[in-house]
Design an enzyme around this catalytic site. Structure first.
Site, PDB file in Angstrom:
ATOM      1  N   LYS A 141       0.812  -1.221   0.000  1.00 45.29           N
ATOM      2  CA  LYS A 141       0.000   0.000   0.000  1.00 45.29           C
ATOM      3  C   LYS A 141       0.841   1.264   0.000  1.00 45.29           C
ATOM      4  O   LYS A 141       2.045   1.255   0.238  1.00 45.29           O
ATOM      5  CB  LYS A 141      -1.003  -0.030   1.168  1.00 45.29           C
ATOM      6  CG  LYS A 141      -2.112  -1.049   0.909  1.00 45.29           C
ATOM      7  CD  LYS A 141      -3.290  -0.911   1.826  1.00 45.29           C
ATOM      8  CE  LYS A 141      -4.425  -1.835   1.357  1.00 45.29           C
ATOM      9  NZ  LYS A 141      -5.565  -1.828   2.290  1.00 45.29           N
ATOM     10  N   ARG A 189      -3.977 -10.340   4.519  1.00 45.61           N
ATOM     11  CA  ARG A 189      -4.380 -10.288   3.108  1.00 45.61           C
ATOM     12  C   ARG A 189      -3.196  -9.747   2.307  1.00 45.61           C
ATOM     13  O   ARG A 189      -2.812  -8.582   2.468  1.00 45.61           O
ATOM     14  CB  ARG A 189      -5.604  -9.386   2.952  1.00 45.61           C
ATOM     15  CG  ARG A 189      -6.154  -9.293   1.527  1.00 45.61           C
ATOM     16  CD  ARG A 189      -7.365  -8.378   1.477  1.00 45.61           C
ATOM     17  NE  ARG A 189      -7.929  -8.322   0.139  1.00 45.61           N
ATOM     18  CZ  ARG A 189      -7.529  -7.489  -0.807  1.00 45.61           C
ATOM     19  NH1 ARG A 189      -6.536  -6.629  -0.562  1.00 45.61           N
ATOM     20  NH2 ARG A 189      -8.094  -7.497  -2.012  1.00 45.61           N
TER      21      ARG A 189
END
Length: 270
Positions: A215, A249
């Site tokens: 991210k 995840r």
């Protein structure tokens, strides 16, 4: 409708959820797995690398994403979900739409991962409650607010999501919370969401999923491109496990499986 999947207890047990983006525009791998054959090949490779389950998404949730209709989203997902389930995979579907969730559950999906925590579609809670599936409820915001009290906003949001779940008859034993790293938060708040993950778990007594893979926070703090964020992702996820995360995840499954194995080996020496 929907397979049964047991959420890890957290007593040294952590599930690795491999990401399969059946999209043209996801931030890290958009377009790579849009074709069903490519998505299936990627999903099988992640399972071979040790993924416990696969999270399939057919609508990007990156900032500025292009929305798709429920019909288009399911058209992208349907050949992939059905085939992977038939091959024995535990499948999660990342969607905010009850139409897509219902079709996925009918096809054998075991988890519905809703980045709006049942608050985007009024039918979503009932659809999941009528199955045996697990629900992942993620914290989200429409606007970034640098002055936000994150813990108070978590409470506001999750109280609402859990009330929707209770009204629909969804048992708490089937609910996982996600602090929402990268969604409606400043970079400082993204770090805070990981650092305070243990407080979220303690607040509600529910298992937590952590999704930080590749991210933008790693680009912000480390100056790394999306393809160079593995080290930051691993370090952050291992910290998250120490705070109580029971599902990670990730894009890079094999590396996380190895890291978790070494963590357990070291802990067993004590």
């Amino acid at each position: 409708m929907g397979k049964h999947w047991k959420i890890p207890s957290g007593n040294g047990s952590v599930a690795v959820m491999g990401i399969v983006n059946v999209t043209p525009d996801s931030f890290s791998d958009g377009g790579q797995f849009l074709r069903p054959e490519a998505a299936l090949e990627h999903g099988r490779a992640l399972l071979a690398d040790g993924a416990d389950l696969l999270d399939l998404g057919a609508e990007s949730t990156r900032p500025g994403f292009e929305p798709v209709t429920a019909e288009e989203e399911w058209a992208r997902l349907s050949p992939v979900v059905g085939t992977l389930v038939a091959e024995g995979a535990v499948v999660s579907v990342d969607t905010t739409k009850a139409f897509v969730a219902k079709r996925a559950l009918e096809a054998g999906a075991a988890v519905i991962n809703d980045v709006w925590g049942f608050q985007a579609d009024p039918e979503m809670a009932s659809v999941v409650a009528d199955s045996d599936a697990v629900a992942v409820l993620m914290h989200n915001r429409h606007e970034v607010d640098a002055a936000l009290d994150l813990r108070a906003d978590w409470r506001r949001f999750f109280d609402c999501s859990l009330e929707l779940a209770e009204r629909a008859g969804l048992e708490q034993e089937r609910i996982v919370l996600d602090p929402g790293v990268g969604f409606g938060k400043t970079q400082a708040q993204n770090v805070e969401a990981v650092a305070r993950l243990g407080e979220l778990r303690a607040e509600y007594g529910l298992p937590v999923l952590l999704g930080v893979s590749r991210k933008s926070m790693f680009g912000h703090f480390l100056g790394r491109a999306a393809s160079e964020r593995l080290a930051g992702t691993l370090a952050t996820n291992l910290y998250g496990v120490e705070q109580g995360a029971v599902i990670l995840r990730v894009h890079d499954v094999r590396e996380h499986v190895d890291a978790l194995k070494m963590r357990q080996i070291l802990k067993d020496v004590r």
